[in-house]
Design an enzyme around this catalytic site. Structure first.
Site, PDB file in Angstrom:
ATOM      1  N   ASN A   5     -91.877 -64.757 -11.095  1.00  0.00           N
ATOM      2  CA  ASN A   5     -92.006 -65.420  -9.797  1.00  0.00           C
ATOM      3  C   ASN A   5     -93.475 -65.792  -9.660  1.00  0.00           C
ATOM      4  O   ASN A   5     -94.315 -64.933  -9.426  1.00  0.00           O
ATOM      5  CB  ASN A   5     -91.560 -64.467  -8.675  1.00  0.00           C
ATOM      6  CG  ASN A   5     -91.820 -65.050  -7.299  1.00  0.00           C
ATOM      7  OD1 ASN A   5     -92.185 -66.217  -7.164  1.00  0.00           O
ATOM      8  ND2 ASN A   5     -91.628 -64.239  -6.264  1.00  0.00           N
ATOM      9  N   LYS A  53     -94.904 -67.417  -7.416  1.00  0.00           N
ATOM     10  CA  LYS A  53     -95.377 -67.492  -6.018  1.00  0.00           C
ATOM     11  C   LYS A  53     -96.196 -68.780  -5.832  1.00  0.00           C
ATOM     12  O   LYS A  53     -95.871 -69.780  -6.456  1.00  0.00           O
ATOM     13  CB  LYS A  53     -96.136 -66.215  -5.650  1.00  0.00           C
ATOM     14  CG  LYS A  53     -95.302 -64.966  -5.985  1.00  0.00           C
ATOM     15  CD  LYS A  53     -95.832 -63.686  -5.418  1.00  0.00           C
ATOM     16  CE  LYS A  53     -94.897 -62.539  -5.802  1.00  0.00           C
ATOM     17  NZ  LYS A  53     -95.295 -61.248  -5.237  1.00  0.00           N
ATOM     18  N   HIS A  77     -87.015 -63.523  -0.671  1.00  0.00           N
ATOM     19  CA  HIS A  77     -88.139 -62.683  -1.102  1.00  0.00           C
ATOM     20  C   HIS A  77     -88.812 -62.076   0.133  1.00  0.00           C
ATOM     21  O   HIS A  77     -88.871 -62.707   1.189  1.00  0.00           O
ATOM     22  CB  HIS A  77     -89.135 -63.528  -1.904  1.00  0.00           C
ATOM     23  CG  HIS A  77     -90.159 -62.689  -2.599  1.00  0.00           C
ATOM     24  ND1 HIS A  77     -91.267 -62.196  -1.950  1.00  0.00           N
ATOM     25  CD2 HIS A  77     -90.223 -62.230  -3.873  1.00  0.00           C
ATOM     26  CE1 HIS A  77     -91.963 -61.467  -2.801  1.00  0.00           C
ATOM     27  NE2 HIS A  77     -91.365 -61.475  -3.968  1.00  0.00           N
ATOM     28  N   GLU A 113     -91.782 -61.764   0.905  1.00  0.00           N
ATOM     29  CA  GLU A 113     -92.871 -62.578   1.463  1.00  0.00           C
ATOM     30  C   GLU A 113     -92.313 -63.677   2.366  1.00  0.00           C
ATOM     31  O   GLU A 113     -92.920 -64.036   3.376  1.00  0.00           O
ATOM     32  CB  GLU A 113     -93.719 -63.165   0.318  1.00  0.00           C
ATOM     33  CG  GLU A 113     -94.555 -62.068  -0.336  1.00  0.00           C
ATOM     34  CD  GLU A 113     -94.834 -62.274  -1.813  1.00  0.00           C
ATOM     35  OE1 GLU A 113     -94.618 -63.382  -2.329  1.00  0.00           O
ATOM     36  OE2 GLU A 113     -95.258 -61.291  -2.468  1.00  0.00           O
ATOM     37  N   GLU A 170     -86.774 -55.099  -4.812  1.00  0.00           N
ATOM     38  CA  GLU A 170     -88.234 -55.111  -4.815  1.00  0.00           C
ATOM     39  C   GLU A 170     -88.767 -54.297  -3.639  1.00  0.00           C
ATOM     40  O   GLU A 170     -88.861 -54.817  -2.516  1.00  0.00           O
ATOM     41  CB  GLU A 170     -88.740 -56.551  -4.683  1.00  0.00           C
ATOM     42  CG  GLU A 170     -88.320 -57.459  -5.812  1.00  0.00           C
ATOM     43  CD  GLU A 170     -89.291 -58.615  -5.977  1.00  0.00           C
ATOM     44  OE1 GLU A 170     -89.821 -58.750  -7.084  1.00  0.00           O
ATOM     45  OE2 GLU A 170     -89.545 -59.355  -5.009  1.00  0.00           O
ATOM     46  N   GLY A 211     -97.405 -56.353  -5.728  1.00  0.00           N
ATOM     47  CA  GLY A 211     -98.798 -56.774  -5.774  1.00  0.00           C
ATOM     48  C   GLY A 211     -99.778 -55.637  -5.521  1.00  0.00           C
ATOM     49  O   GLY A 211    -100.962 -55.865  -5.291  1.00  0.00           O
ATOM     50  N   SER A 214     -94.880 -54.816  -9.260  1.00  0.00           N
ATOM     51  CA  SER A 214     -95.897 -54.346 -10.206  1.00  0.00           C
ATOM     52  C   SER A 214     -95.338 -54.023 -11.589  1.00  0.00           C
ATOM     53  O   SER A 214     -95.805 -53.101 -12.261  1.00  0.00           O
ATOM     54  CB  SER A 214     -96.664 -53.144  -9.630  1.00  0.00           C
ATOM     55  OG  SER A 214     -97.336 -53.516  -8.433  1.00  0.00           O
ATOM     56  N   GLY A 237     -94.141 -60.706 -10.691  1.00  0.00           N
ATOM     57  CA  GLY A 237     -95.096 -61.572 -10.011  1.00  0.00           C
ATOM     58  C   GLY A 237     -96.347 -61.775 -10.840  1.00  0.00           C
ATOM     59  O   GLY A 237     -96.367 -62.558 -11.795  1.00  0.00           O
TER      60      GLY A 237
END
Ligand code: 13P
Length: 249
Positions: free
Chosen positions: A10, A12, A95, A97, A167, A173, A213, A234
């Site tokens: 991903n 992002k 997601h 985010e 996730e 992250g 991560s 990510g």
């Protein structure tokens, strides 16, 4: 049954179109592993150049979002038809985010999942808990709720072709990966939830990824777990390390 692993990057909001082409070209030889499905979920503007660059390779290009309406006055959005028209096969839906910064809810996630399926795009359906929720001991209940709402009106035949990504938000992250046991526990609970709703055949077939991560040193241990069928990656998907994750064995 043996489920084929699926490892998706991903990206992002990273990489301009020219940078995307360079990254696909760099990673192409490094991810040429036929035993694993490899997907790059790229920013919308990178989709077409990434598809061109990935031609002839095992890399599938995915999107990071779509809108649940067919077309019309929805400034800034992208439709399922636009994605299939150029050859997109996967789309990340819900997601954390997008839930946090763009007000997505379990209900909009459900609408997007249905729209993706209607157009033959495989949704990668994201779920996950915050650190507070984990500390409150409500992780499994919350994830079950996210999954049940995301899959409302999705048939068994449709559900088995989808991908779920677990996730934990506290692991995204942060460099703080869930332990393989923590990840396995929740992925197993997701499979149980799918079994309750759709039966054993769908539960055995559906693929469940872990994300948060993931890197080249923890991928092998995570992916060895019985209910973890790959990863949604990510930061580490933006560099050569992604090749090591795809070739985790
Ligand atoms: P990181 O791998 O950077 O933690 O991101 C995980 C993620 O959100 C993938 O969708």
């Amino acid at each position: 049954m043996a489920r084929k692993k699926i490892v998706a990057g991903n990206w992002k909001m990273n990489k301009s179109p020219s940078e995307a082409v360079a990254l696909v070209n760099e990673l192409k030889p490094l991810v040429a592993n036929q035993e694993v499905d490899v997907v790059f979920c790229v920013p919308s503007i990178d989709i077409i150049p990434a598809l061109e660059a990935a031609k002839g390779s095992n890399i599938e290009i995915g999107a990071q979002n779509l809108y649940f309406e067919e077309s019309g006055a929805y400034t800034g959005e992208i439709s399922a038809t636009m994605l299939t028209d150029v050859g997109v096969k996967y789309v990340v839906i819900g997601h954390s985010e997008r839930r946090e910064y763009f007000a997505e809810t379990d209900e909009t996630v459900n609408k997007k999942v249905l729209k993706a399926i209607e157009h033959g795009i495989t949704p990668i359906v994201c779920c996950g808990e915050t650190l507070t929720q984990r500390e409150q001991g409500i992780t499994i209940d919350l994830i079950r709720q996210q999954i049940k709402i995301a899959y409302q009106n999705v048939s068994a035949d449709q559900a088995k072709t989808t991908v779920i990504a677990y996730e934990p938000i506290w692991a995204i992250g942060t460099g703080k990966t869930a332990t393989s046991d923590q990840a396995q526990e929740v992925c197993a609970a997701i499979r149980t939830c799918i079994r309750e709703v759709y039966g054993a055949a769908v539960a055995d077939e559906i693929r469940i990824q872990y994300g948060g991560s993931v890197n080249d040193s923890n991928a092998a241990e995570l992916f060895a777990k019985g209910d973890i069928d790959g990863g949604l990656v990510g930061g580490a998907s933006l560099k050569a390390d992604f090749g090591k994750i795809v070739n985790y064995k």
